[in-house]
Scaffold this motif. Structure first.
Motif, mmCIF file in Angstrom:
data_model
loop_
_atom_site.group_PDB
_atom_site.id
_atom_site.type_symbol
_atom_site.label_atom_id
_atom_site.label_comp_id
_atom_site.label_asym_id
_atom_site.label_seq_id
_atom_site.Cartn_x
_atom_site.Cartn_y
_atom_site.Cartn_z
ATOM 1 N N ARG A 7 38.147 0.102 20.678
ATOM 2 C CA ARG A 7 38.613 0.119 22.057
ATOM 3 C C ARG A 7 39.570 1.285 22.287
ATOM 4 N NH1 ARG A 7 40.139 -4.986 22.565
ATOM 5 N NH2 ARG A 7 42.315 -4.629 22.093
ATOM 6 N N PHE A 8 40.432 1.567 21.288
ATOM 7 C CA PHE A 8 41.376 2.674 21.386
ATOM 8 C C PHE A 8 40.635 3.995 21.574
ATOM 9 C CE2 PHE A 8 43.496 6.123 19.064
ATOM 10 C CZ PHE A 8 44.640 6.234 19.799
ATOM 11 N N TRP A 9 39.622 4.236 20.748
ATOM 12 C CA TRP A 9 38.874 5.489 20.857
ATOM 13 C C TRP A 9 38.085 5.548 22.145
ATOM 14 C CZ3 TRP A 9 40.253 9.610 18.688
ATOM 15 C CH2 TRP A 9 40.885 9.577 17.456
ATOM 16 N N LEU A 10 37.558 4.424 22.606
ATOM 17 C CA LEU A 10 36.848 4.398 23.867
ATOM 18 C C LEU A 10 37.771 4.830 24.996
ATOM 19 C CD1 LEU A 10 34.332 3.673 25.502
ATOM 20 C CD2 LEU A 10 35.223 1.363 25.692
ATOM 21 N N LEU A 11 39.008 4.347 24.991
ATOM 22 C CA LEU A 11 39.970 4.723 26.025
ATOM 23 C C LEU A 11 40.292 6.204 25.953
ATOM 24 C CD1 LEU A 11 42.439 1.716 25.834
ATOM 25 C CD2 LEU A 11 40.699 2.141 27.553
ATOM 26 N N ILE A 90 46.633 5.844 35.978
ATOM 27 C CA ILE A 90 47.527 5.104 35.094
ATOM 28 C C ILE A 90 47.763 5.951 33.853
ATOM 29 C CG2 ILE A 90 45.687 3.815 33.945
ATOM 30 C CD1 ILE A 90 47.654 1.389 34.021
ATOM 31 N N SER A 91 48.966 5.886 33.331
ATOM 32 C CA SER A 91 49.326 6.712 32.178
ATOM 33 C C SER A 91 48.676 6.191 30.901
ATOM 34 C CB SER A 91 50.850 6.728 32.001
ATOM 35 O OG SER A 91 51.300 5.443 31.636
ATOM 36 N N VAL A 92 48.580 7.066 29.917
ATOM 37 C CA VAL A 92 48.032 6.680 28.615
ATOM 38 C C VAL A 92 48.867 5.554 28.009
ATOM 39 C CG1 VAL A 92 47.621 7.471 26.256
ATOM 40 C CG2 VAL A 92 46.992 8.915 28.171
ATOM 41 N N GLU A 93 50.195 5.634 28.150
ATOM 42 C CA GLU A 93 51.076 4.609 27.591
ATOM 43 C C GLU A 93 50.721 3.229 28.147
ATOM 44 O OE1 GLU A 93 52.010 7.324 29.177
ATOM 45 O OE2 GLU A 93 53.300 8.505 27.890
ATOM 46 N N SER A 94 50.549 3.155 29.468
ATOM 47 C CA SER A 94 50.214 1.872 30.096
ATOM 48 C C SER A 94 48.808 1.432 29.719
ATOM 49 C CB SER A 94 50.330 1.982 31.611
ATOM 50 O OG SER A 94 51.665 2.223 31.983
ATOM 51 N N TYR A 96 47.300 1.818 26.891
ATOM 52 C CA TYR A 96 47.347 1.168 25.585
ATOM 53 C C TYR A 96 47.764 -0.291 25.727
ATOM 54 C CZ TYR A 96 47.238 5.841 23.512
ATOM 55 O OH TYR A 96 46.896 7.100 23.141
ATOM 56 N N LYS A 97 48.805 -0.505 26.527
ATOM 57 C CA LYS A 97 49.302 -1.871 26.712
ATOM 58 C C LYS A 97 48.241 -2.760 27.346
ATOM 59 C CE LYS A 97 54.036 -0.264 27.290
ATOM 60 N NZ LYS A 97 55.068 0.024 28.285
ATOM 61 N N VAL A 105 40.237 -4.148 33.297
ATOM 62 C CA VAL A 105 40.100 -2.949 34.110
ATOM 63 C C VAL A 105 39.105 -2.039 33.414
ATOM 64 C CG1 VAL A 105 42.386 -3.062 35.144
ATOM 65 C CG2 VAL A 105 42.059 -1.802 33.003
ATOM 66 N N LYS A 106 38.518 -1.128 34.172
ATOM 67 C CA LYS A 106 37.508 -0.233 33.626
ATOM 68 C C LYS A 106 37.951 1.200 33.830
ATOM 69 C CE LYS A 106 32.663 1.019 34.057
ATOM 70 N NZ LYS A 106 31.393 0.787 34.771
ATOM 71 N N VAL A 107 37.954 1.974 32.764
ATOM 72 C CA VAL A 107 38.293 3.388 32.834
ATOM 73 C C VAL A 107 37.055 4.138 33.285
ATOM 74 C CG1 VAL A 107 39.082 5.387 31.532
ATOM 75 C CG2 VAL A 107 39.966 3.113 30.975
ATOM 76 N N VAL A 108 37.195 4.968 34.336
ATOM 77 C CA VAL A 108 36.021 5.646 34.862
ATOM 78 C C VAL A 108 36.086 7.166 34.781
ATOM 79 C CG1 VAL A 108 35.384 3.761 36.398
ATOM 80 C CG2 VAL A 108 36.894 5.562 37.239
ATOM 81 N N THR A 109 37.249 7.738 34.582
ATOM 82 C CA THR A 109 37.316 9.195 34.475
ATOM 83 C C THR A 109 38.571 9.615 33.757
ATOM 84 O OG1 THR A 109 37.152 11.281 35.717
ATOM 85 C CG2 THR A 109 38.482 9.540 36.692
ATOM 86 N N TRP A 110 38.506 10.760 33.113
ATOM 87 C CA TRP A 110 39.633 11.304 32.369
ATOM 88 C C TRP A 110 40.322 12.345 33.215
ATOM 89 C CZ3 TRP A 110 42.972 10.999 28.631
ATOM 90 C CH2 TRP A 110 43.579 12.138 28.140
#
Length: 195
Positions: A7-11, A90-94, A96-97, A105-110
């Protein structure tokens, strides 16, 4: 542990915006352009949203975007979870939490910085013994020293059961050119880079 690492690498490989699943069904069932409300925070990183709205890029792609000002990531997240708004930075720090708590939630773009064709994370040489986070103990990892890569490095070693003191971070030691990364790894100047 493997699921958390995956999951970490996916994010890291995807990005920093999120949508709840309910938006997709709303878009599919509408004959008019669907309205998607995106949180902005009066930050330079939100400039693409303004340009996209102003130039009509979103409409060209079949969606009408409405920008909504919400201050604070927790408030933005609450708005997304209630579907009052459909997306927010949303920040990378948040992130991770949220991943650790399995918030839906779903990450859709970098929206971070990376060279074209590269992926974000810890890069090591192909012919090195580093295969897992825990293998990095004692490794010399170069980073730009910015907050985001330092946070990524700290979280990565945490997932490997290590602490930052178990590494030998080199802050401000990351070259800008990917070819220089390869040269530094081959020469043995560093053991890896975080990008």
């Amino acid at each position: 542990m493997k699921q958390r690492v995956k999951r970490f690498w996916l994010l890291l490989l995807t990005g920093l915006c999120f949508f709840p699943g309910s938006v997709c069904s709303a878009i599919e069932n509408s004959s008019e352009l669907p309205v998607v409300k995106i949180v902005y925070a009066r930050d330079i990183d939100d400039l693409p949203f303004y340009v996209g709205v102003e130039e009509g890029f979103f409409e060209q792609e079949g969606v009408k975007v409405e920008l909504v000002f919400i201050k604070g990531e927790q408030n933005a997240l609450a708005g997304v979870m209630k579907n009052d708004v459909q997306a927010a930075n949303i920040s990378v720090e948040s992130l991770y939490k949220l991943a650790d708590k399995e918030v839906p939630v779903k990450v859709v773009t970098w929206l971070g910085q990376a060279h074209e064709g590269t992926k974000c994370g810890i890069h090591v040489g192909v012919n090195t013994p580093y295969r897992t986070f825990s293998d990095l103990k004692g490794a010399r990892i170069a980073t730009s020293g910015n907050l985001m890569p330092k946070t990524m490095l700290t979280h990565a070693v945490h997932l490997g059961g290590l602490e930052l003191k178990d590494l030998r971070p080199i802050y401000g030691g990351r070259p800008d050119n990917p070819m220089q990364h390869e040269a530094a790894l081959r020469a043995g100047a560093v053991d890896g880079f975080i990008v």
